[in-house]
Design an enzyme around this catalytic site. Structure first.
Site, short mmCIF file in Angstrom:
data_model
loop_
_atom_site.label_atom_id
_atom_site.label_comp_id
_atom_site.label_asym_id
_atom_site.label_seq_id
_atom_site.Cartn_x
_atom_site.Cartn_y
_atom_site.Cartn_z
N CYS A 2 24.60 27.75 -6.21
CA CYS A 2 24.74 27.78 -4.85
C CYS A 2 24.44 29.05 -4.04
CB CYS A 2 26.36 27.21 -4.76
SG CYS A 2 26.76 25.68 -5.38
N ARG A 27 17.79 30.85 -6.37
CA ARG A 27 19.22 30.77 -7.30
C ARG A 27 19.14 29.19 -7.97
NH1 ARG A 27 23.36 34.41 -5.46
NH2 ARG A 27 24.73 33.03 -6.29
N TRP A 75 24.16 23.55 -5.75
CA TRP A 75 23.54 23.40 -7.12
C TRP A 75 25.02 22.35 -7.60
CZ3 TRP A 75 25.45 24.09 -12.36
CH2 TRP A 75 24.40 23.83 -13.26
N ASN A 101 30.88 28.43 -2.49
CA ASN A 101 30.23 28.65 -3.93
C ASN A 101 31.23 28.80 -4.74
OD1 ASN A 101 27.67 29.06 -2.72
ND2 ASN A 101 27.26 31.02 -3.22
N GLY A 102 31.11 28.06 -6.10
CA GLY A 102 32.17 28.45 -7.02
C GLY A 102 32.76 27.16 -7.44
N GLU A 488 11.86 33.66 -27.19
CA GLU A 488 11.90 33.66 -25.82
C GLU A 488 10.71 32.82 -25.21
OE1 GLU A 488 13.57 34.63 -23.29
OE2 GLU A 488 12.14 35.13 -21.87
N LYS A 492 10.62 30.09 -22.26
CA LYS A 492 10.10 30.03 -21.10
C LYS A 492 9.33 28.72 -20.92
CE LYS A 492 11.37 32.71 -19.37
NZ LYS A 492 12.11 33.53 -19.63
N GLU A 495 11.75 25.92 -19.91
CA GLU A 495 12.37 26.10 -18.69
C GLU A 495 11.31 25.35 -17.60
OE1 GLU A 495 12.99 30.29 -18.75
OE2 GLU A 495 15.12 29.59 -17.89
N HIS A 511 12.15 24.62 -44.18
CA HIS A 511 13.47 24.10 -44.24
C HIS A 511 14.02 22.94 -43.25
CE1 HIS A 511 14.09 27.04 -47.35
NE2 HIS A 511 14.03 27.93 -46.77
N LYS A 611 19.20 30.32 -10.89
CA LYS A 611 18.80 31.83 -11.33
C LYS A 611 20.26 32.51 -11.83
CE LYS A 611 16.38 35.38 -11.52
NZ LYS A 611 15.44 35.22 -12.75
C1 AGP Z 1 15.98 32.89 -18.23
O1 AGP Z 1 14.70 32.66 -18.00
C2 AGP Z 1 17.05 32.06 -17.85
N1 AGP Z 1 16.92 31.56 -16.54
C3 AGP Z 1 18.43 32.17 -18.12
O2 AGP Z 1 18.36 31.86 -19.59
C4 AGP Z 1 19.15 33.36 -18.23
O3 AGP Z 1 18.38 34.32 -18.72
C5 AGP Z 1 20.58 33.35 -18.10
O4 AGP Z 1 21.28 32.57 -17.50
C6 AGP Z 1 21.19 34.68 -17.98
O5 AGP Z 1 21.21 35.27 -16.96
P1 AGP Z 1 21.75 36.79 -16.67
O6 AGP Z 1 20.58 37.67 -17.30
O7 AGP Z 1 21.47 37.07 -15.20
O8 AGP Z 1 23.04 36.85 -17.04
#
Ligand code: AGP
Length: 616
Positions: A2, A27, A75, A101-102, A488, A492, A495, A511, A611
């Site tokens: 949010c 975000r 969110w 927010n929260g 990683e 990506k 996501e 395995h 984000k």
């Molecule tokens: C990364 O592409 C992601 N959006 C997510 O995994 C992110 O790295 C994770 O939420 C941690 O975020 P931070 O580095 O801001 O703590």
């Protein structure tokens, strides 16, 4: 997650509120809304599920008029992302509006109590209890003082919050407060602003002030901001943050999307990070709060992180263990928080890796490590973030604002930052000589050139993306530090393209995951010219024998890989095995972006993701 914005001043509020919300889109959110109050005390709001663009259309039609207002991107946590649950929420009289927010953890009890007191709540959210609590205080003990009413209400809340409140009975006044969720305010000639992060404020102010937990700030149209702490004492010197990047850094600047821009910014980010780090005494890392002797005594390192930052942690472990000979464990923050048996030594250091510096799980874990007596060192991108404020030392990666939800430039800059830490520790405890540290540092200095070379080869990624057309699943393989490159790369792809990607250490594949492979199944193998090269080549053969469409990520000139793979993403030679993951990942970032764009998805704002994940 949010986002909150607020403005009171001499201009109409809606245009900036909408622009501010647009800046916060990165975000992640699923609905948005604004509420403004006119000088004569008319509250007027619009809100809707979906994008800020849809909200703009509604606002254009409804034309909410007023010079004081609040806005929100939501969110969904409690209640579906529908118009009714979007913020702002109103009290029973329809005169107090709140964005939040929260998470309010005790909202069920508060809701029951409010309903018993005759309040009618119309949404499914936890937030809606807040305006009703403020209303009770406003009509009761606070006697029409908005800041006092907000304080009364906040005292009833459990959980985390950043709140902005306006009221039809005191038009022009906005009250904001926080606990556990960030909130910054700024004073300008045009009025006073509030936001949940500095991004929306960068276009209007060069200095912002951070509220501390339970601070209450009253903002007025003349730009004045009065801050009091939870006891009602004036806060004379709030923590100031100077925004050291140009507002244009958070703009597209000719790129079609932020992900493309941020991938392209990686060489400069690494150059900035390395600047002036090699000094008279070796690696300069004054951000560490420990003396040379204390650094030399460290006998265990615990790295705490989530998501992409967790992957950074896995590579950092390899570097620290190799260069500084200190055992490292890397923990998912969300798991660590519930592992009651965790053991530390008297000389354990905690390294917190978090781009945003606001990830709730990471912050809780770092607090726990501090409670266990560990020195906490943060590697983060966001100036003045909670992780930075709560740590004993902070290394800012200086990558500039990362707007796309999928982390790219922060990933590589965080890895390089952790390499600096590894070198510094290795020098302090005598695991490496000055000459060795300098050699490794010079290898790091080659990274920007190697990255630029990969960027110039992006056509290879575009071509390889075709192998993912009409596919539902894929496999990413790698060994050693490049198992992490595979993790990683797969993250990506998942996501932003919503295509399943399984990532495995190449030797483990047989395995289980090998069962996935059938004719045309895309497999990405990260196979540099390193000490496990031939082992990974054998795994490529195993995949081919089952009909996989192979994509290799290999070192220039590798003929074996060229013969076996349908597509090869070529990486220039690197001087050290630890450099390859920092450089090669650019191919996998580009590849996932091309796959996602082929599928017609918004690469910057993938569904369901935020984000910074500010809830546990
Ligand atoms: C990364 O592409 C992601 N959006 C997510 O995994 C992110 O790295 C994770 O939420 C941690 O975020 P931070 O580095 O801001 O703590």
């Amino acid at each position: 997650m949010c986002g909150v914005v607020g403005y009171t001043g001499i201009n109409q509020a809606s245009p900036w509120l909408l622009d501010g919300l647009q800046t916060l889109e990165y975000r992640g959110y699923d609905s948005a809304g604004i509420q403004v109050v006119s000088p004569s005390g008319n509250l007027h709001g619009v809100k809707c599920a979906g994008r800020v663009a849809a909200l703009r259309e509604r606002a254009a039609a409804a034309n909410p008029t007023g010079t004081c207002g609040i806005g929100h991107t939501r969110w969904a946590t409690h209640g579906a992302p529908i118009d009714r649950n979007a913020h702002p929420h109103l009290d029973g009289s329809g005169r107090i509006a709140v964005v939040h927010n929260g998470i309010i953890e005790n909202f069920q009890e508060l809701r029951r109590e409010l309903i018993a007191n005759g309040h009618e709540l119309v949404s499914d959210t936890d937030t809606e209890v807040i305006p009703h609590l403020i209303q009770e205080a406003w009509e009761g003990p606070a006697k029409g003082d908005l800041a006092a009413a907000v304080r009364h209400a906040a005292n009833r809340l459990e959980g985390s919050w950043a709140i902005a409140v306006i009221c039809a009975d005191c038009p022009g006044t906005m009250v904001v407060t926080r606990n556990g969720s960030p909130l910054v305010v700024a004073s300008t000639d045009d009025g006073a602003y509030a936001a949940s992060d500095v991004m929306p404020l960068a276009s209007v102010a060069s200095r912002v002030y951070q509220l501390q937990d339970y601070d209450i700030a009253t903002l007025t149209p003349d730009g004045q901001i009065k801050i009091v702490d939870r006891e009602g004492r004036a806060v004379e010197n709030p923590v100031a943050l100077d925004i050291d990047w140009d507002a244009s850094a958070a703009k597209l600047g000719g790129y079609s999307d932020f992900m493309a821009k941020e991938i392209a910014e990686q060489p400069e980010a690494i150059e900035r990070l390395l600047k002036d780090r090699l000094g008279e005494h070796g690696i300069e890392l004054d951000e560490l709060s420990l003396s040379n002797e204390e650094l030399a005594a460290i006998d265990k390192i615990v790295i705490i992180a989530c998501g992409t930052s967790y992957h950074v942690g896995l590579i950092a472990k390899a570097a620290i263990e190799r260069w500084a000979r200190i055992p490292v464990s890397v923990e998912f923050a969300s798991e660590f928080n519930y592992n009651e048996e965790y053991l530390v030594t008297d000389h354990t250091m905690c390294v917190v890796i978090t781009q945003s510096g606001e990830t709730a799980d990471t912050l809780s874990a770092a607090r726990r490590m501090r409670g266990m007596g560990c020195n906490v060192f943060a590697i983060t991108n966001v100036l003045g973030s909670t992780a930075a404020r709560e740590s004993d030392g902070t290394l800012y990666i200086q990558a500039g604002p990362e707007v796309a939800v999928a982390s790219t430039k922060a990933y590589t800059a965080q890895i390089v930052a952790s390499y600096l830490l590894a070198l510094r520790l290795g020098l302090a405890n005598g695991s490496m000589t000055r000459a060795e540290a300098e050699k490794h540092f010079h290898d790091l200095e080659e990274i920007p050139t190697q990255m630029r070379e990969i960027l110039s080869r992006r056509w290879q990624d575009k071509q390889a993306a075709r192998l993912f057309r009409d596919k539902h699943s894929s496999l990413f393989l790698g060994r050693n530090v490049n198992a992490t490159t595979a993790y990683e790369g797969a993250l990506k792809l998942k996501e932003i393209s919503y295509l399943h990607a399984e990532a495995y250490p190449a030797g483990e594949m047989k395995h289980g995951p090998i069962a996935l492979i059938e004719g045309g199944f895309p497999v990405v193998a990260v196979v540099p010219a390193d000490h496990v090269h031939d082992k990974t080549v054998s795994n490529i053969q195993e995949c081919l024998a089952r009909g996989a469409a192979m994509i290799g990520v290999a070192t220039d000139g590798d003929e074996k890989v060229a013969k076996l793979c349908s597509e090869v993403l070529w990486v220039p030679p690197v001087a050290d095995e630890l450099i390859f993951p920092v450089v090669a990942i650019l191919h996998l970032q580009l590849l996932s972006r091309y796959v996602a764009r082929d599928r017609g998805f918004d690469v910057d704002k993938p569904r369901n993701l935020a984000k910074s994940v500010t809830v546990e």
